[in-house]
Design an enzyme around this catalytic site. Sequence first.
Site, PDB file in Angstrom:
ATOM      1  N   LYS A  76      24.846  22.552 107.664  1.00  0.00           N
ATOM      2  CA  LYS A  76      25.189  21.018 107.906  1.00  0.00           C
ATOM      3  C   LYS A  76      23.789  20.636 108.208  1.00  0.00           C
ATOM      4  O   LYS A  76      22.828  21.186 108.708  1.00  0.00           O
ATOM      5  CB  LYS A  76      26.016  21.080 109.247  1.00  0.00           C
ATOM      6  CG  LYS A  76      26.635  19.878 109.543  1.00  0.00           C
ATOM      7  CD  LYS A  76      28.017  19.798 108.402  1.00  0.00           C
ATOM      8  CE  LYS A  76      28.723  18.443 108.862  1.00  0.00           C
ATOM      9  NZ  LYS A  76      29.811  18.259 108.038  1.00  0.00           N
ATOM     10  N   GLY A 179      46.718   7.890 113.212  1.00  0.00           N
ATOM     11  CA  GLY A 179      45.416   7.495 112.745  1.00  0.00           C
ATOM     12  C   GLY A 179      45.248   7.170 111.400  1.00  0.00           C
ATOM     13  O   GLY A 179      45.746   7.929 110.421  1.00  0.00           O
ATOM     14  N   GLY A 181      43.250   5.683 109.198  1.00  0.00           N
ATOM     15  CA  GLY A 181      41.896   5.185 108.353  1.00  0.00           C
ATOM     16  C   GLY A 181      42.040   5.729 107.172  1.00  0.00           C
ATOM     17  O   GLY A 181      43.308   5.493 106.168  1.00  0.00           O
ATOM     18  N   VAL A 183      41.901   8.579 105.365  1.00  0.00           N
ATOM     19  CA  VAL A 183      42.576   9.461 104.946  1.00  0.00           C
ATOM     20  C   VAL A 183      44.186   9.203 105.463  1.00  0.00           C
ATOM     21  O   VAL A 183      45.340   9.381 104.511  1.00  0.00           O
ATOM     22  CB  VAL A 183      42.516  10.842 105.486  1.00  0.00           C
ATOM     23  CG1 VAL A 183      43.576  12.174 105.043  1.00  0.00           C
ATOM     24  CG2 VAL A 183      41.018  11.239 105.276  1.00  0.00           C
TER      25      VAL A 183
HETATM   26  P1  NAD Z   1      38.504   6.996 109.552  1.00  0.00           P
HETATM   27  O1  NAD Z   1      37.431   6.702 110.578  1.00  0.00           O
HETATM   28  O2  NAD Z   1      38.717   6.080 108.242  1.00  0.00           O
HETATM   29  O3  NAD Z   1      39.872   6.685 110.372  1.00  0.00           O
HETATM   30  C1  NAD Z   1      40.378   7.351 111.561  1.00  0.00           C
HETATM   31  C2  NAD Z   1      41.433   6.392 112.170  1.00  0.00           C
HETATM   32  O4  NAD Z   1      41.833   6.916 113.463  1.00  0.00           O
HETATM   33  C3  NAD Z   1      40.848   5.009 112.408  1.00  0.00           C
HETATM   34  O5  NAD Z   1      41.642   4.038 111.907  1.00  0.00           O
HETATM   35  C4  NAD Z   1      40.911   4.792 114.140  1.00  0.00           C
HETATM   36  O6  NAD Z   1      41.199   3.646 114.315  1.00  0.00           O
HETATM   37  C5  NAD Z   1      41.923   5.774 114.180  1.00  0.00           C
HETATM   38  N1  NAD Z   1      41.906   6.502 115.583  1.00  0.00           N
HETATM   39  C6  NAD Z   1      40.811   6.994 116.383  1.00  0.00           C
HETATM   40  N2  NAD Z   1      41.211   7.384 117.671  1.00  0.00           N
HETATM   41  C7  NAD Z   1      42.750   7.390 117.603  1.00  0.00           C
HETATM   42  C8  NAD Z   1      43.620   7.839 118.274  1.00  0.00           C
HETATM   43  N3  NAD Z   1      43.303   8.262 119.615  1.00  0.00           N
HETATM   44  N4  NAD Z   1      44.639   7.509 118.243  1.00  0.00           N
HETATM   45  C9  NAD Z   1      45.414   6.813 117.094  1.00  0.00           C
HETATM   46  N5  NAD Z   1      44.246   6.615 116.035  1.00  0.00           N
HETATM   47  C10 NAD Z   1      43.050   6.697 116.463  1.00  0.00           C
HETATM   48  O7  NAD Z   1      38.336   8.677 109.233  1.00  0.00           O
HETATM   49  P2  NAD Z   1      38.942   9.254 108.083  1.00  0.00           P
HETATM   50  O8  NAD Z   1      38.024   9.235 106.898  1.00  0.00           O
HETATM   51  O9  NAD Z   1      40.297   8.877 107.772  1.00  0.00           O
HETATM   52  O10 NAD Z   1      39.106  11.068 108.440  1.00  0.00           O
HETATM   53  C11 NAD Z   1      39.993  11.224 109.316  1.00  0.00           C
HETATM   54  C12 NAD Z   1      39.924  12.675 110.015  1.00  0.00           C
HETATM   55  O11 NAD Z   1      39.794  13.561 108.947  1.00  0.00           O
HETATM   56  C13 NAD Z   1      38.643  12.802 110.624  1.00  0.00           C
HETATM   57  O12 NAD Z   1      38.684  13.726 111.734  1.00  0.00           O
HETATM   58  C14 NAD Z   1      37.724  13.404 109.782  1.00  0.00           C
HETATM   59  O13 NAD Z   1      36.685  14.204 109.985  1.00  0.00           O
HETATM   60  C15 NAD Z   1      38.717  14.393 108.821  1.00  0.00           C
HETATM   61  N6  NAD Z   1      38.382  14.408 107.361  1.00  0.00           N
HETATM   62  C16 NAD Z   1      38.229  13.279 106.435  1.00  0.00           C
HETATM   63  C17 NAD Z   1      37.905  13.732 105.283  1.00  0.00           C
HETATM   64  C18 NAD Z   1      37.767  12.513 104.306  1.00  0.00           C
HETATM   65  O14 NAD Z   1      37.941  13.027 103.118  1.00  0.00           O
HETATM   66  N7  NAD Z   1      37.364  11.113 104.912  1.00  0.00           N
HETATM   67  C19 NAD Z   1      37.799  14.938 104.813  1.00  0.00           C
HETATM   68  C20 NAD Z   1      37.784  16.078 105.560  1.00  0.00           C
HETATM   69  C21 NAD Z   1      38.233  15.719 106.978  1.00  0.00           C
END
Ligand code: NAD
Length: 350
Positions: A76, A179, A181, A183
Amino acid sequence: MMPAPNGHEELLTRRGERSGLQMAIAVHSTVLGPALGGCRMWHYRSTGDGIDDALRLARAMTYKAAAAGLGLGGGKGVICLAGAGPAAESRRDALLDFAEAVESLQGRYITAEDVGTGAEDMAVISERTSHVVGLPPGLGGRGDPSPLTARGVERAIRACCSHRFGSADLHGLRVCVVGLGHVGTALARGLAASGAELLVSDIDSGRRRLAEQLGARWVDSEAAMLSRCEVIAPCALGSAVDEVNAELLRCQIVCGAANNMLADESLAERLREREIVYAPDFIANAGGLIHVSAELHGHDAARVDDLVDSIGETIERVLAEAELASMTPLESARELARRRLSAAPAVPAT
Ligand code: NAD
């Protein structure tokens, strides 16, 4: 080069010549292959905190890649932001500094996007090193990994359901996605298409419209983790399960995408005592890593889909082995990764 702490192979720290920013790259393991892990650009209270984050995340990447059977190690990088963060020109400087640090490791570490960086940043990094993935599609990248992360999480949820209910069919099961977002949205769409009864939540109330589109019930974010349902799928930030809500959860399965989902690893034991099935996050969310690693291995989309779908089998195996050995799924997942690491042929001394 600083001496690497116990358990890590290498730790590189430097102040960027152009940007003046502190940065670090931790290589935890190259036993199974080059150490792949994102470049996090973040405000840390101190450089020491940034280095600790790199070390902790690098170790997690080793387990994630080993459990996914990817022939990659764990590493990392972090760029520690100062003040209000870099303006466009100094951001470029920071990325070029980081790229040179990556290049100096001669391929033992491969970088990618992470919190605070994106595909366009990887394009800048690629000006100084070829040891980078997660590039924009025009530069050979595969685009947004989130849909594949969601696909893997859905497979993991099905595996948990199979373990708990004897069927992977999601029809009529109540699943709460916390959440919405990148994913969470893709996951919610897939679950809705599979006939699950959806509950969704986000701190951003603007996401409510999506809930309506999906025919999902909107849940207040304060209460979401305690929804009465079969599956809670945390897809927001880490520490979704903490010491307080672990006692109060009203679901039978916890399986989502959020990294470091448990505020403390000891909570895996508490979930086991409460007979709540927990899918270790580093296995369930490996779809994104599989997706970016395809750039290195040259896998086509069908091969990537197969690898992502195998997340379901890995979760089934981890849950079955955990039950047999009376251990938590987290311990069983670590065991699986350790077995793969120790089975790797020894690297000949040079
Ligand atoms: P993102 O930032 O697109 O989405 C996160 C969402 O969570 C946002 O809409 C935010 O408003 C919401 N949120 C934040 N705090 C909250 C709470 N307390 N209650 C409800 N909603 C809340 O992130 P993402 O890319 O969708 O990733 C989501 C998670 O998955 C992260 O922990 C990330 O590390 C993990 N992850 C993502 C990927 C990927 O491919 N994007 C891969 C592996 C792991």
